[in-house]
Design an enzyme around this catalytic site. Structure first.
Site: not given
Length: 392
Positions: A137, A173, A175, A262
């Site tokens: 990120h 991921d 995200h 996740d």
């Protein structure tokens, strides 16, 4: 080539720690390494240690101004001037607060991912895994989403500058892999593929299916945003179909994959309802594509994962079993209820305080069925078709 796979690890990587209550907890590295050792799946001759990334390497992605800010805010007692400027660099948030030794700790993580690239492209091994990495990120001028430096982007930049390769980046991921995407959004020689929960409901809010790259890089950004409560079958259908087409069209020289775990139903920070099965299947698919398209050259990184007891050690261990082609995988295929090492469960159960899983895979037949499964699957298939629109 002297090894099938190498495992990049340094005990000092646990120093990447924001505070005691933060969900990003590198104790998961210790848990994973211990599980692999107790499973007799990680030998000493597979381990290699990273060196910290230097400033030139960091500045291949990050601005000098930002690196200077990270260094200044890494002091035990930063000056008032720098503390007042922390917000400008995204380092004063609840998600990504500055901490003592931040620059040194993150530089080791970046150096580990660079070391993995060198191991593969330098011919030491066909594959290399660095679970301490995957901080996808961080932006060139700003930290975000638990990430200070973007080791994945720096490792890709290193692979391109030193070895002149075309890189396919695969982000699993939950995200969206925004920092890597935006770092290479106009680059025709870097393809970023991200499957994740839709940004309508989850950080960072990006990763829409119509984000496809820009300029000469148009078509080299692929996003597959999944609906909340997506389960294994739909997730894997979309992942495999779009990724296979992406790899065939892009024709990479190297695959770099990010393995945040996740998207599991137990993870507290997202809404996807997958089981351990996707963490067995996705590495297998990536492994196959690496051999089909780039002579096996594959670098894998860690990433998110916030149920550090029940999910991360099993998911990351399955990744290493696949990369190293360990016999345990064949045993697991023959016996899906195969038990985890009993001494691992016994060692860590007192620390967790609740029952730990005792098998490698989840007993999904005991889980409550998800409402609206058909509608979720149909919506995901529609997204899959849009994502595949410009792929042969």
């Amino acid at each position: 080539m002297s090894a099938k796979a190498l495992f990049v690890y340094d005990e000092n990587e646990v120093a990447y720690k924001f505070n005691d209550s933060h969900p990003f907890n590198q104790q998961r590295l210790v848990l994973t390494v211990d599980l692999l050792r107790k499973a007799k799946a990680l030998s000493g001759d597979s381990l290699i240690r990273p060196m910290p990334a230097d400033e030139t390497q960091l500045c291949s992605v990050h601005s000098q101004e930002y690196v200077n800010a990270v260094k200044a805010l890494s002091a035990d007692q930063p000056t008032d001037e720098w503390m007042h400027q922390a917000g400008k660099y995204g380092l004063d948030t609840e998600d990504t607060p500055f901490f003592p030794g931040m620059h040194e700790a993150t530089s080791i993580l970046v150096g580990g991912s660079i070391r993995a690239v060198d191991a593969v492209l330098g011919g030491e091994a066909g594959h290399a895994l660095h679970l301490g990495g995957g901080l996808h990120h961080a932006m060139p001028h700003k930290g975000a989403g638990f990430c200070v430096y973007n080791d994945a982007a720096v490792a890709i930049a290193h692979a391109k500058s030193k070895y002149g390769v075309r890189v396919l980046y695969i982000d699993t991921d939950v995200h969206h892999g925004d920092g890597v995407q935006w770092s290479f959004y106009t680059d025709p020689d870097t393809c970023t593929f991200s499957i994740h929960e839709t940004g309508k409901y989850l950080f960072p809010g990006t990763g829409a299916v119509n984000e496809r790259g820009d300029g000469t890089g148009f078509g080299t950004t692929i996003n597959v945003p999944m609906e909340p409560f997506t389960e294994d079958e739909s997730w894997l259908e979309c992942f495999e179909e779009v990724l296979v087409k992406t790899a065939a069209q892009f024709k990479p020289d190297l695959i770099v994959s990010q393995h945040g775990c996740d998207a599991h139903a137990y993870d507290p920070l997202a809404h996807i309802h997958c089981s351990m099965e996707i963490y067995r299947a996705m590495p297998r698919i990536i492994h196959r594509l690496a051999h089909e398209h780039c002579q096996g050259r594959w670098v894998a990184l860690g990433g998110g994962g916030y149920d550090i007891w029940r999910v991360v050690p099993r998911a990351w261990s399955l990744l290493w079993l696949e990369m190293s082609e360990h016999p345990l995988l064949r045993q697991l295929e023959q016996n899906p209820e195969m038990a985890l090492p009993a001494d691992w469960v016994a060692k860590w159960r007192p620390h967790y305080g609740e029952a730990l899983p005792t098998t490698w895979l989840d007993a999904v037949h005991t889980w409550d069925p998800i409402p609206r499964r058909r509608e979720i699957t149909e919506k995901n298939r529609h997204t899959k078709e849009i994502a595949s629109l410009y792929l042969a």
